[in-house]
Design a protein around this motif. Structure first.
Motif, short mmCIF file in Angstrom:
data_model
loop_
_atom_site.label_atom_id
_atom_site.label_comp_id
_atom_site.label_asym_id
_atom_site.label_seq_id
_atom_site.Cartn_x
_atom_site.Cartn_y
_atom_site.Cartn_z
N MET A 1 0.79 -1.05 -0.09
CA MET A 1 0.16 -0.21 0.07
C MET A 1 0.84 0.99 -0.09
O MET A 1 0.57 2.17 -0.58
CB MET A 1 -0.96 -0.03 1.23
CG MET A 1 -1.83 -1.12 1.13
SD MET A 1 -3.07 -1.62 -0.14
CE MET A 1 -3.60 0.01 -0.32
N GLU B 1 3.53 1.80 -1.78
CA GLU B 1 3.88 2.07 -2.86
C GLU B 1 2.74 1.78 -3.98
O GLU B 1 2.89 1.56 -5.04
CB GLU B 1 5.02 0.99 -3.21
CG GLU B 1 6.25 1.39 -2.34
CD GLU B 1 7.43 0.55 -2.49
OE1 GLU B 1 7.43 -0.15 -3.74
OE2 GLU B 1 8.37 0.37 -1.63
N SER B 2 1.44 2.43 -3.63
CA SER B 2 0.38 2.17 -4.34
C SER B 2 0.40 3.11 -5.72
O SER B 2 -0.27 3.00 -6.70
CB SER B 2 -0.85 2.49 -3.52
OG SER B 2 -1.00 3.90 -2.98
N SER C 1 0.84 1.17 -8.96
CA SER C 1 -0.43 0.60 -9.41
C SER C 1 -1.30 1.66 -9.99
O SER C 1 -2.20 1.27 -11.01
CB SER C 1 -0.80 -0.19 -8.51
OG SER C 1 -0.16 -1.22 -8.12
N VAL C 2 -1.59 2.85 -9.57
CA VAL C 2 -2.48 3.76 -9.70
C VAL C 2 -1.99 4.43 -11.13
O VAL C 2 -2.87 4.55 -11.95
CB VAL C 2 -2.62 4.89 -8.69
CG1 VAL C 2 -3.24 5.99 -9.51
CG2 VAL C 2 -3.16 4.30 -7.48
N HIS D 1 -9.12 6.02 0.80
CA HIS D 1 -8.16 5.56 1.65
C HIS D 1 -8.45 5.82 3.16
O HIS D 1 -9.43 6.54 3.45
CB HIS D 1 -6.67 6.25 1.38
CG HIS D 1 -6.80 7.72 1.60
ND1 HIS D 1 -6.32 8.26 2.82
CD2 HIS D 1 -6.88 8.78 0.85
CE1 HIS D 1 -6.36 9.47 3.03
NE2 HIS D 1 -6.57 9.78 1.65
N GLY E 1 0.78 5.94 1.16
CA GLY E 1 0.30 5.56 -0.06
C GLY E 1 -0.19 6.66 -0.90
O GLY E 1 0.22 6.57 -2.25
N SER F 1 3.06 8.17 -2.31
CA SER F 1 3.56 7.65 -3.38
C SER F 1 2.90 7.79 -4.71
O SER F 1 3.09 8.12 -5.78
CB SER F 1 3.53 5.87 -3.06
OG SER F 1 3.42 5.23 -4.09
N ILE F 2 1.34 7.87 -4.70
CA ILE F 2 0.57 8.39 -5.67
C ILE F 2 0.85 9.64 -6.25
O ILE F 2 0.99 9.99 -7.47
CB ILE F 2 -1.16 8.32 -5.24
CG1 ILE F 2 -1.56 6.81 -5.19
CG2 ILE F 2 -1.85 8.80 -6.43
CD1 ILE F 2 -2.70 6.82 -4.55
#
Length: 120
Positions: free
Chosen positions: A1, A3-4, A7-8, A26, A49, A52-53
């Protein structure tokens, strides 16, 4: 999570979703369990998270729906205790609050967040 963002970023690219249509739901330790709060843009406020996004999509300008999870009982800020708390499982009572109060409220107050876009 934590490092989400990778994926996003991939999902935005593969589904051809513009960043301004991104909605991230979240957890939020700054709110008591089950409290919900929409937010548009702003800082990560310590949420790894979200950080990271922001780093991966190179903007903090996206929609968020924060759902409160509360804090550890002793209100500690020690990293190991916070990690254990955030990654821990909800109790049966906590799950009931989320299922019976929080999620229906999300649906009622912000239905557009949970419905697919209408195609013309």
């Amino acid at each position: 999570m934590n490092e989400s963002g990778r994926s996003v970023t991939r999902a935005l690219r593969e589904f051809h979703v513009p960043r301004e249509h991104l909605m991230v739901v979240h957890d939020d330790m700054q709110r008591e369990l089950g409290k919900i709060s929409p937010k548009n843009g702003g800082s990560a406020n310590g949420h790894n998270g979200i950080k990271s996004i922001i780093d991966c999509i190179q903007t903090n300008d996206f929609h968020r729906l924060r759902i409160g999870i509360g804090r550890p009982a002793d209100d500690t800020r020690a990293q190991d205790k916070v990690s254990d708390f955030v990654l821990g499982k909800f109790t049966r009572a906590e799950l009931e609050i989320l299922a019976m109060v929080t999620y229906p409220r999300c649906w009622k107050e912000w239905p557009a967040l949970f419905l697919p876009p209408v195609e013309n």
